[in-house]
Write a protein that holds these residues in place. Structure first.
Motif, short mmCIF file in Angstrom:
data_model
loop_
_atom_site.label_atom_id
_atom_site.label_comp_id
_atom_site.label_asym_id
_atom_site.label_seq_id
_atom_site.Cartn_x
_atom_site.Cartn_y
_atom_site.Cartn_z
N LEU A 195 0.81 -1.23 0.00
CA LEU A 195 0.00 0.00 0.00
C LEU A 195 0.84 1.27 0.00
O LEU A 195 0.59 2.18 -0.81
CB LEU A 195 -0.95 -0.01 1.20
N PRO A 196 1.85 1.41 0.87
CA PRO A 196 2.65 2.65 0.85
C PRO A 196 3.32 2.88 -0.51
O PRO A 196 3.37 4.02 -1.00
CB PRO A 196 3.69 2.42 1.95
N TYR A 197 3.83 1.81 -1.10
CA TYR A 197 4.47 1.94 -2.42
C TYR A 197 3.45 2.41 -3.46
O TYR A 197 3.73 3.29 -4.27
CB TYR A 197 5.08 0.61 -2.83
N ALA A 198 2.26 1.80 -3.43
CA ALA A 198 1.24 2.14 -4.41
C ALA A 198 0.81 3.60 -4.28
O ALA A 198 0.56 4.28 -5.28
CB ALA A 198 0.04 1.21 -4.25
N VAL A 199 0.71 4.09 -3.04
CA VAL A 199 0.32 5.48 -2.82
C VAL A 199 1.36 6.43 -3.42
O VAL A 199 1.01 7.44 -4.06
CB VAL A 199 0.14 5.76 -1.32
N LEU A 200 2.63 6.09 -3.24
CA LEU A 200 3.71 6.95 -3.74
C LEU A 200 3.91 6.84 -5.25
O LEU A 200 4.37 7.78 -5.88
CB LEU A 200 5.02 6.62 -3.01
N ARG A 201 3.58 5.66 -5.80
CA ARG A 201 3.83 5.44 -7.24
C ARG A 201 2.54 5.20 -8.00
O ARG A 201 2.51 4.42 -8.94
CB ARG A 201 4.77 4.24 -7.40
N TRP A 202 1.48 5.87 -7.60
CA TRP A 202 0.20 5.71 -8.29
C TRP A 202 0.30 6.28 -9.70
O TRP A 202 0.84 7.37 -9.90
CB TRP A 202 -0.91 6.42 -7.53
N PRO A 203 -0.18 5.56 -10.72
CA PRO A 203 -0.02 6.03 -12.10
C PRO A 203 -0.82 7.29 -12.38
O PRO A 203 -1.94 7.45 -11.90
CB PRO A 203 -0.55 4.84 -12.93
#
Length: 306
Positions: A195-203
């Motif tokens: 989740l933290p990664y996805a929040v920072l690297r959301w397309p």
């Protein structure tokens, strides 16, 4: 096998043959870690009501979370690492080649089971089927798949090792628990972790084709796949269920060639029938040497979510 068994078998051959195509499309604009979050989050949330509402003994997350150490190990080795590496590898290699290389899982699985103390004994006919299937995979690769990055091949090797060894954890430490709660908890753990990664690297931009690929990965290739796969195991046993590992690459090549325009070689034309022949031979029943607690390891399947 019955008609129902063949139907389940055919469904799994397709369901776990198309993720390579879907991943290849999705990673055009979606980061691999974000894709893992979306796939596991969608799949886990769909399975959640099933895991919570079944009234059979042992269902629910209490017994599952009580074994959080093997559960976490299974989630990491089965999903978190392989799905990340596979998604990253498919930014550099074709979906066809990715699917073909995953066909090495059964042999690594046999080695992992034996090193773990499994007492499973494979017949000569089954071993012959495995070899024929691998020869078919080699022929499918053909003479030239274009430039292949060594880094991507190493990533796929990690995927193969993860897919082959994680079921040993399931068989040794989690086999007595209902499968759906174990898988659901694993998916949600991985989703929370990413989740933290996805929040920072959301397309910033996602096409309809990419969004559809993500949805199919989560709904069909993850949530529905597990329901169908468990039904298949109940119908024909885990040993025979592993045969879909040889058919999945053929499906991956078919979709890669027809829908993405990937190369079709003479080796592919020769490899298809060899893989199918190996599947028939490999479907012969395995005879366990002993019964008792260790039999759970002998029943471990190396077929895993793609």
């Amino acid at each position: 096998m019955t008609r129902r068994s063949w139907g389940l078998f055919a469904a799994m051959c397709v369901i776990w043959g198309i993720p390579y195509l879907l991943i290849r499309v999705a990673v055009r604009d979606i980061e691999p870690g974000t894709l893992v979050f979306l796939r596991t989050g969608i799949g886990g949330l769909i399975l959640l009501p099933i895991a919570l509402t079944r009234s059979a003994p042992g269902w629910g997350f209490g017994p599952v979370l009580a074994r959080w150490r093997p559960l976490l190990a299974f989630a990491v080795i089965e999903m978190a690492v392989p799905w990340l590496f596979l998604s990253d590898a498919e930014r550099h290699v074709s979906s066809s080649l990715s699917g073909l290389l995953i066909a090495a899982v059964p042999l690594i699985g046999v080695l992992a089971a034996r090193l773990s103390g499994s007492q499973e004994r494979a017949t000569r006919l089954q071993l012959g089927g495995l070899l024929v299937g691998l020869v078919g995979v080699a022929m499918l690769v053909g003479l030239d798949f274009g430039e292949v990055h060594s880094g991507a091949l190493l990533e796929i090797l990690v995927v193969v090792i993860g897919y082959a060894t994680a079921p040993v954890i399931m068989a040794r430490r989690l086999a007595d628990l209902p499968s759906v709660p174990v898988v659901c908890a694993s998916l949600l753990l991985v989703a929370v972790g990413y989740l933290p990664y996805a929040v920072l690297r959301w397309p910033r931009h996602v096409t309809g084709e990419e969004a559809g690929s993500v949805a199919l990965l989560g709904v069909i290739c993850t949530a529905l796949a597990f329901v169908v796969f468990f039904a298949l195991i109940s119908a024909i046993g885990p040993a025979r269920a592993t045969v879909i590992t040889y058919v999945n690459p053929a499906v991956a090549v078919l979709f890669g060639v027809t829908m993405l325009g990937e190369s079709f070689t003479l080796g592919m034309a020769v490899g298809f029938p060899l893989i199918l022949a190996g599947s028939v031979l490999g479907a012969r029943r395995i005879e366990p040497v002993v019964a008792g607690p260790e039999a759970a390891v002998a029943e471990t399947t190396t077929v895993t979510p793609r």
